[in-house]
Design an enzyme around this catalytic site. Structure first.
Site, PDB file in Angstrom:
ATOM      1  CB  CYS A 136      51.381  39.659  26.953  1.00  0.00           C
ATOM      2  SG  CYS A 136      50.777  41.485  26.645  1.00  0.00           S
ATOM      3  CB  CYS A 157      31.465  45.586  30.703  1.00  0.00           C
ATOM      4  SG  CYS A 157      29.667  45.785  30.789  1.00  0.00           S
TER       5      CYS A 157
END
Length: 297
Positions: A65, A93
Site C-alpha cells: 500500500c 458500510c
C-alpha cells in the site's frame, strides 16, 4: 441487544496491520528511490520473507500500500473512505459510517440478526391492527394511518435485511469477504475463491470463536489476529517437482508444505506427515517419500 450490537459496529475502530508489516526506514528510502518496479519488488520480497504472507497481486507481486506505506497482510485492503488499511476488510458500510472488517464483523452480523428480529417483532405486533384497518374495524382516527405506515416500514426493512443477512451467512459458511466474492484472492499457485475455507463448522468458529455461549453476545471472540489466516492450500517445491517429473513421473511423490502455519488451532490435527513404503526400499532409494493426508472437515 440490537442497540448494543449497533453501537459496537459503529464505535469499534477498524483493525489495522501491526508495525511488523511496515518497511524499515532503510527499506523505505530505497523503495522510494527506486524507479523500476522490479527493483521495488525485490525490496518488498526481502522485507516480506519472514512475514506470514501468501496472497499476491494478479501479477504475482507483493501487495504493498503506497498510501499507508506497508506490506498488506492477507485479506487486508485499503479503505479510501477511512484512509487506512483494514484487516480482513469486508466493505465500508454507510449505514454505520464505519469499515466492516476483522475487528467488528461479528458485531455487524449480530446487528443484522437483531435488526431482523426487531422488524419481525414490530410487524407481528402490528399485524392484528393492520388486519382491522383493512376490514374497517379500527376507529376512524389518525392512528390508523400510523399503524399502516409502521407495518409497511417494518415489513420492507425485514425483507431487505433478510436478504443481506442471508448473504453474509453464506459468506461466513464459505469463509469469504464481500471483496473476495467479486475478486478471488490470488496465491502463489493462482487465484482461488475457496483458499481460506476450512469447512462450514471451522469457518463459523473463525468468526464467532470457540465458546458458543458468547456467540450471540456482541463481544469480540473471533479467532486469530487478523494478519494470519489458516488455509488448506498447498504449494509444491518447483525444484523437486521438476526432478520428480523427469525421473519417476508416476511413482515419485513431491514434498509439499501447507501454505499456512499449522499451529493455528483451527488446523490442528488436520494435516500430518505419513511415511510410505518399507524401510528396505527407503534405504535403497536413499530418500523417504512423504504424503500429506488432509482430513476433510
Amino acid at each position: 441487544m440490537f442497540v448494543w450490537s449497533y453501537g459496537k459496529t459503529i464505535f469499534t475502530a477498524p483493525a489495522t496491520p501491526s508495525n511488523e508489516f511496515c518497511l524499515s526506514k532503510v527499506d523505505k528510502e530505497q523503495y522510494e528511490k527506486e524507479e523500476r518496479p522490479e527493483s521495488q519488488q525485490e525490496i518488498l520480497r526481502r522485507a516480506a520473507k519472514d512475514l506470514p504472507i501468501y496472497m499476491t497481486t494478479a501479477s504475482r507481486a507483493i501487495r504493498y500500500c503506497d498510501r499507508c506505506q506497508l506490506i498488506k497482510p492477507d485479506r487486508c485492503h485499503h479503505c479510501s473512505a477511512c484512509d487506512v488499511c483494514v484487516l480482513k476488510m469486508d466493505h465500508h458500510c454507510p449505514w454505520v459510517n464505519n469499515c466492516v472488517g476483522f475487528s467488528n464483523y461479528k458485531f455487524f452480523l449480530l446487528f443484522l440478526m437483531y435488526s431482523l428480529l426487531y422488524c419481525l417483532f414490530v410487524a407481528a405486533t402490528v399485524l392484528q391492527y393492520f388486519i382491522k384497518f383493512w376490514t374497517n374495524e379500527l376507529p376512524d382516527t389518525h392512528a390508523k394511518f400510523h399503524v399502516l405506515f409502521l407495518f409497511f416500514v417494518a415489513a420492507m426493512f425485514f425483507i431487505s435485511i433478510l436478504s443481506l443477512f442471508s448473504y453474509h451467512c453464506w459468506l461466513v459458511g464459505k469463509n469469504r469477504s464481500t471483496i473476495e466474492t467479486f475478486r478471488a484472492p490470488t496465491f502463489r499457485n493462482g487465484p482461488d475463491k475457496n483458499g481460506f475455507s476450512l469447512g462450514c463448522s471451522k469457518n463459523l468458529r473463525e468468526v464467532f470463536g470457540d465458546e458458543k455461549k458468547y456467540w450471540l453476545l456482541p463481544i469480540f471472540t473471533s479467532l486469530g489476529d487478523g494478519c494470519n489466516f489458516p488455509t488448506r492450500l498447498v504449494i509444491m517445491d518447483p525444484e523437486q517437482l521438476a526432478v520428480s517429473s523427469q525421473n519417476e513421473p508416476a511413482k515419485s511423490s513431491v514434498t509439499a508444505r501447507p501454505l499456512s502455519e499449522s499451529q493455528n488451532r483451527l488446523l490442528s490435527g488436520d494435516c500430518q506427515w505419513v511415511e510410505t513404503g518399507p524401510e528396505e526400499e527407503n534405504v535403497k532409494s536413499g530418500a523417504k517419500k512423504h504424503i500429506i493426508v488432509s482430513l476433510e472437515s
